[in-house]
Design an enzyme around this catalytic site. Structure first.
Site, PDB file in Angstrom:
ATOM      1  N   GLU A 147      -5.603   8.782   9.671  1.00  0.00           N
ATOM      2  CA  GLU A 147      -4.179   8.664  10.083  1.00  0.00           C
ATOM      3  C   GLU A 147      -4.005   9.457  11.515  1.00  0.00           C
ATOM      4  O   GLU A 147      -3.020   8.838  12.375  1.00  0.00           O
ATOM      5  CB  GLU A 147      -3.262   9.481   8.987  1.00  0.00           C
ATOM      6  CG  GLU A 147      -3.273   8.729   7.744  1.00  0.00           C
ATOM      7  CD  GLU A 147      -2.001   8.030   7.308  1.00  0.00           C
ATOM      8  OE1 GLU A 147      -0.883   8.377   7.891  1.00  0.00           O
ATOM      9  OE2 GLU A 147      -2.011   7.149   6.668  1.00  0.00           O
ATOM     10  N   HIS A 163      -8.292   3.742   3.961  1.00  0.00           N
ATOM     11  CA  HIS A 163      -8.497   4.289   5.123  1.00  0.00           C
ATOM     12  C   HIS A 163      -9.890   4.612   5.703  1.00  0.00           C
ATOM     13  O   HIS A 163     -10.135   4.793   7.080  1.00  0.00           O
ATOM     14  CB  HIS A 163      -7.958   5.831   5.203  1.00  0.00           C
ATOM     15  CG  HIS A 163      -6.569   5.956   5.181  1.00  0.00           C
ATOM     16  ND1 HIS A 163      -5.830   5.255   4.001  1.00  0.00           N
ATOM     17  CD2 HIS A 163      -5.424   6.552   5.888  1.00  0.00           C
ATOM     18  CE1 HIS A 163      -4.223   5.394   4.292  1.00  0.00           C
ATOM     19  NE2 HIS A 163      -4.269   6.259   5.280  1.00  0.00           N
ATOM     20  N   CYS A 183      -3.969  -0.793  -1.895  1.00  0.00           N
ATOM     21  CA  CYS A 183      -4.185   0.467  -2.367  1.00  0.00           C
ATOM     22  C   CYS A 183      -5.419   0.820  -3.586  1.00  0.00           C
ATOM     23  O   CYS A 183      -5.167   0.079  -4.609  1.00  0.00           O
ATOM     24  CB  CYS A 183      -3.138   1.074  -2.579  1.00  0.00           C
ATOM     25  SG  CYS A 183      -3.140   3.014  -2.789  1.00  0.00           S
ATOM     26  N   CYS A 186     -11.358   3.245  -0.604  1.00  0.00           N
ATOM     27  CA  CYS A 186      -9.905   3.790  -0.031  1.00  0.00           C
ATOM     28  C   CYS A 186      -9.572   2.866   1.235  1.00  0.00           C
ATOM     29  O   CYS A 186     -10.650   2.718   2.050  1.00  0.00           O
ATOM     30  CB  CYS A 186     -10.135   5.294   0.175  1.00  0.00           C
ATOM     31  SG  CYS A 186      -8.527   6.019   1.058  1.00  0.00           S
ATOM     32  N   ASP A 197       0.846  -1.191   0.023  1.00  0.00           N
ATOM     33  CA  ASP A 197      -0.048  -0.014  -0.029  1.00  0.00           C
ATOM     34  C   ASP A 197       0.810   1.243  -0.124  1.00  0.00           C
ATOM     35  O   ASP A 197       2.160   1.210   0.305  1.00  0.00           O
ATOM     36  CB  ASP A 197      -0.886   0.079   1.144  1.00  0.00           C
ATOM     37  CG  ASP A 197      -1.798   1.188   1.412  1.00  0.00           C
ATOM     38  OD1 ASP A 197      -2.471   1.426   0.407  1.00  0.00           O
ATOM     39  OD2 ASP A 197      -1.981   2.052   2.407  1.00  0.00           O
ATOM     40  N   SER A 198       0.401   2.488  -0.395  1.00  0.00           N
ATOM     41  CA  SER A 198       1.021   3.606  -0.173  1.00  0.00           C
ATOM     42  C   SER A 198       1.567   3.920   1.247  1.00  0.00           C
ATOM     43  O   SER A 198       2.451   4.686   1.365  1.00  0.00           O
ATOM     44  CB  SER A 198       0.134   4.879  -0.581  1.00  0.00           C
ATOM     45  OG  SER A 198      -0.916   4.802   0.154  1.00  0.00           O
TER      46      SER A 198
HETATM   47  N1  DGL Z   1      -3.936   4.028   0.162  1.00  0.00           N
HETATM   48  C1  DGL Z   1      -4.781   5.184  -0.515  1.00  0.00           C
HETATM   49  C2  DGL Z   1      -6.058   4.418  -1.203  1.00  0.00           C
HETATM   50  O1  DGL Z   1      -6.500   3.335  -0.989  1.00  0.00           O
HETATM   51  C3  DGL Z   1      -5.215   6.155   0.456  1.00  0.00           C
HETATM   52  C4  DGL Z   1      -3.952   6.959   0.809  1.00  0.00           C
HETATM   53  C5  DGL Z   1      -3.262   7.550  -0.374  1.00  0.00           C
HETATM   54  O2  DGL Z   1      -3.858   8.703  -0.743  1.00  0.00           O
HETATM   55  O3  DGL Z   1      -2.109   7.225  -0.440  1.00  0.00           O
HETATM   56  O4  DGL Z   1      -6.338   5.058  -2.312  1.00  0.00           O
END
Ligand code: DGL
Length: 276
Positions: free
Chosen positions: A155, A188, A75, A186, A11-12
């Site tokens: 976060e 989060h 992600c 997403c 993931d990011s």
């Molecule tokens: N992991 C990203 C997503 O699911 C969210 C956080 C980011 O913008 O990197 O799209």
């Protein structure tokens, strides 16, 4: 046939721990390696070209440094724009979160239901969810709404109370009156699901909230079976957590995102392969 190599997931940042959690729960005997690109998060605000490059860096790192047997792209932003590039580049199966999320949305709604998808700027701009829903036979209206402020709120652990409620309300006001399903597109947003549900109660009480994490884990289970990649019963269960920056941040967010506490000595700092 069996395969004792781990499942790779990236993931990011730390948000994908919500998907790792679903994966570990559905596949308790499978070793996993999670990579959070915490040095370069967020991806949601970046161009598709940059996201593809970062995705290839991360995937090649997991293949080279952890010898993974299958890759899960946790992600949504990466799944929206980089799956084809990853599949063309890697010698292993790649699973994203968009198709499972779209299937979860359709699983208890009609083909003509109005569906809303909340996501990052990159995910909403890509049109990936409307495309996936259409390919699955959906014929109703699909509305995509970018909800960027929900990422830093999650976060910060600011997932209940007035501030996240008001932010969620502001985004959800944009949804059509007849929306039946709201997809949390997403990593989060599942942390804010209670607040999102509460805001929907007053605005669109008929709407159901879904996310694709469990459906993604179910897809992985099927793929492991079809390809004969399940871990042998005798193999040692090891879970690795890798980050590209600030391991302590993963430690502090793990209870909320992963549902488990971790020690700082359990998180490895790595450099990604910069070859893309
Ligand atoms: N992991 C990203 C997503 O699911 C969210 C956080 C980011 O913008 O990197 O799209």
């Amino acid at each position: 046939m069996s395969d004792e190599r781990p499942i790779g997931i990236f993931d990011s940042g730390v948000g994908g721990l919500t998907v790792l959690r679903a994966l570990r729960s559905a596949l308790p005997a499978e070793p996993t390696v999670y990579l959070g690109d915490t040095a370069r998060v967020p991806y949601g605000t970046r161009s598709a070209q940059t996201v593809v490059k970062y995705a290839l860096n991360n995937a090649r790192t997991l293949v080279k440094q952890a010898d993974i047997k299958l890759l899960v792209v946790a992600c949504n932003t990466v799944s929206a724009v980089a799956l084809d590039a990853l599949r063309a580049d890697l010698p292993i199966p790649v699973v994203g979160v968009i198709d499972p999320g779209a299937r979860a949305a359709l699983s208890s709604s009609s083909a003509s239901a109005t569906i809303a998808v909340l996501g990052t700027a990159g995910t909403t701009r890509s049109g990936a969810y409307p495309r996936a829903l259409l390919a699955l036979g959906h014929r109703g209206v699909v509305v995509v709404v970018k909800a960027p402020l929900l990422v830093p709120l999650a976060e910060e652990g600011w997932t209940s109370g007035e501030v996240p409620f008001l932010v969620a309300q502001r985004y959800l006001e944009q949804l059509p009156d007849d929306v039946e399903v709201v997809v949390l597109g997403c990593t989060h947003y599942p942390l804010l699901a209670p607040v999102i549900r509460r805001a929907l109660q007053s605005l669109r009480p008929q709407a159901r909230v879904v996310d694709g994490a469990e459906a993604t884990a179910a897809d992985v289970a099927v793929l492991l079976d079809v390809r004969g990649l399940r871990a042998p019963a005798s193999s040692a269960l090891r879970h690795r957590l890798l980050v590209t920056d600030a391991p302590e941040q993963m430690v502090s967010l793990a209870p909320a995102f992963l549902g488990a506490s971790i020690g700082v000595d359990e998180v490895e700092l790595v450099d990604v392969e910069m070859t893309a």
